[in-house]
Design a protein around this motif. Structure first.
Motif, short mmCIF file in Angstrom:
data_model
loop_
_atom_site.label_atom_id
_atom_site.label_comp_id
_atom_site.label_asym_id
_atom_site.label_seq_id
_atom_site.Cartn_x
_atom_site.Cartn_y
_atom_site.Cartn_z
N TRP A 158 0.25 -11.11 -19.10
CA TRP A 158 0.98 -10.69 -17.91
C TRP A 158 1.05 -9.17 -17.85
O TRP A 158 1.37 -8.52 -18.84
CB TRP A 158 2.38 -11.29 -17.92
N PRO A 159 0.77 -8.60 -16.68
CA PRO A 159 0.80 -7.14 -16.55
C PRO A 159 2.22 -6.62 -16.49
O PRO A 159 3.16 -7.35 -16.20
CB PRO A 159 0.08 -6.90 -15.22
N ARG A 160 2.38 -5.34 -16.79
CA ARG A 160 3.66 -4.66 -16.66
C ARG A 160 3.50 -3.53 -15.65
O ARG A 160 2.45 -2.89 -15.58
CB ARG A 160 4.12 -4.11 -18.01
N PHE A 161 4.54 -3.30 -14.87
CA PHE A 161 4.48 -2.30 -13.82
C PHE A 161 5.62 -1.29 -13.99
O PHE A 161 6.68 -1.61 -14.55
CB PHE A 161 4.62 -2.95 -12.43
N SER A 162 5.40 -0.11 -13.47
CA SER A 162 6.44 0.92 -13.39
C SER A 162 6.03 1.86 -12.26
O SER A 162 4.89 2.33 -12.23
CB SER A 162 6.57 1.68 -14.71
N HIS A 163 6.93 2.13 -11.33
CA HIS A 163 6.59 2.95 -10.16
C HIS A 163 7.87 3.53 -9.56
O HIS A 163 8.98 3.05 -9.86
CB HIS A 163 5.85 2.10 -9.12
N PRO A 164 7.75 4.53 -8.71
CA PRO A 164 8.95 5.10 -8.07
C PRO A 164 9.57 4.10 -7.10
O PRO A 164 8.93 3.12 -6.68
CB PRO A 164 8.40 6.32 -7.31
N GLY A 165 10.81 4.34 -6.71
CA GLY A 165 11.45 3.57 -5.67
C GLY A 165 12.10 2.29 -6.15
O GLY A 165 12.40 2.10 -7.33
N VAL A 166 12.30 1.38 -5.19
CA VAL A 166 12.98 0.11 -5.42
C VAL A 166 12.03 -1.02 -5.04
O VAL A 166 11.27 -0.90 -4.08
CB VAL A 166 14.27 0.01 -4.58
N GLU A 167 12.06 -2.12 -5.80
CA GLU A 167 11.22 -3.28 -5.47
C GLU A 167 12.11 -4.48 -5.15
O GLU A 167 13.15 -4.68 -5.77
CB GLU A 167 10.28 -3.62 -6.62
N PHE A 168 11.65 -5.25 -4.17
CA PHE A 168 12.35 -6.46 -3.75
C PHE A 168 11.38 -7.63 -3.84
O PHE A 168 10.25 -7.54 -3.35
CB PHE A 168 12.86 -6.31 -2.31
N ILE A 169 11.80 -8.73 -4.49
CA ILE A 169 10.97 -9.93 -4.60
C ILE A 169 11.70 -11.09 -3.96
O ILE A 169 12.91 -11.29 -4.18
CB ILE A 169 10.67 -10.25 -6.08
N TYR A 170 10.96 -11.86 -3.15
CA TYR A 170 11.51 -13.08 -2.56
C TYR A 170 10.59 -14.23 -2.93
O TYR A 170 9.41 -14.24 -2.56
CB TYR A 170 11.63 -12.97 -1.04
N MET A 171 11.12 -15.21 -3.67
CA MET A 171 10.30 -16.33 -4.15
C MET A 171 10.06 -17.34 -3.04
O MET A 171 10.99 -17.77 -2.35
CB MET A 171 10.99 -17.03 -5.32
N LEU A 172 8.79 -17.73 -2.89
CA LEU A 172 8.40 -18.71 -1.88
C LEU A 172 8.07 -20.07 -2.49
O LEU A 172 8.41 -21.11 -1.92
CB LEU A 172 7.17 -18.21 -1.11
#
Length: 223
Positions: A158-172
């Motif tokens: 599984w990849p790992r991420f890191s980035h500026p800002g805010v992330e929003f996830i909505y499960m479908l």
């Protein structure tokens, strides 16, 4: 965040074997422009109705005929500055208030049809995950990026991420365990998960055969 790149597809050929000109996959962006006359008319009409005044009453108070007032409200006539000042007096508002309410910029709308959505390459692509970019930001800086993400149990890592800002996830669809820093969270269909993008994050493991979710990264001041 790593740069995005398009997946390459073989060029389409005509029945004679000649390469066909590529079709544009650019999203349709339409400028929505409303004339100054229409914006002024909308404000005058809205203010008149909010004050429970009839056309005849405002006409009498501004010394402008009801017919002309109706044309002004519908954006079909341009009122002089003197006429606007008299209308504002009849409505009980200042001329500055009128122009402040009409000072609206033209906007843009973007429609990307399903077959125009671009599949992009991210860190998780090599692990069998699919990312579709749902909006193309044409500004000088990225403000946000919305993705439709699909993954399944075939992934062994599984990849790992890191980035500026805010992330929003909505499960479908499906359930996954998602890591944020040193904690993990169980995400199920209908769950909404918001977190800081600069903390290392990413899927930890699949709890169902397949999962689908929306991931929206908001960069704030731009990336």
């Amino acid at each position: 965040m790593p740069p995005l790149s398009k997946k390459k597809h073989p060029a389409k050929r005509s029945s004679r074997g000649k390469p066909m000109a590529p079709q544009s996959t650019q999203p349709k962006i339409d400028a929505v422009h409303v004339s100054l006359e229409q914006r002024i008319g909308d404000v005058i009409k809205r203010r008149r109705q909010a004050a429970n005044l009839t056309l005849a009453e405002v006409s009498a108070g501004s010394d402008i005929s009801s017919a002309m007032l109706s044309r002004i409200e519908n954006g079909m006539a341009t009122a002089s500055l003197d006429s606007l000042e008299r209308l504002c007096h009849a409505l009980g508002i200042g001329l500055a208030d009128l122009f402040q309410e009409t000072d609206q910029k033209g906007g843009v709308a973007q429609l990307i049809k399903k077959d125009e959505q671009m599949e992009v390459v991210r860190v998780g692509t090599k692990h069998g995950h699919t990312y579709r970019l749902l909006s193309y930001d044409r500004g000088p800086r990225k403000i946000f990026e919305p993705f439709f993400v699909e993954m399944d149990r075939k992934s062994q890592s599984w990849p790992r991420f890191s980035h500026p800002g805010v992330e929003f996830i909505y499960m479908l669809q499906g359930r996954i365990e998602y890591r944020f820093g040193d904690k993990t969270y169980i995400l199920e269909p209908g769950d909404a998960f918001t977190f800081s993008g600069n903390v290392v994050h990413g899927p930890e493991r699949m709890l169902d055969e397949r999962a689908k979710f929306l991931a929206i990264i908001v960069y704030g001041d731009g990336a």
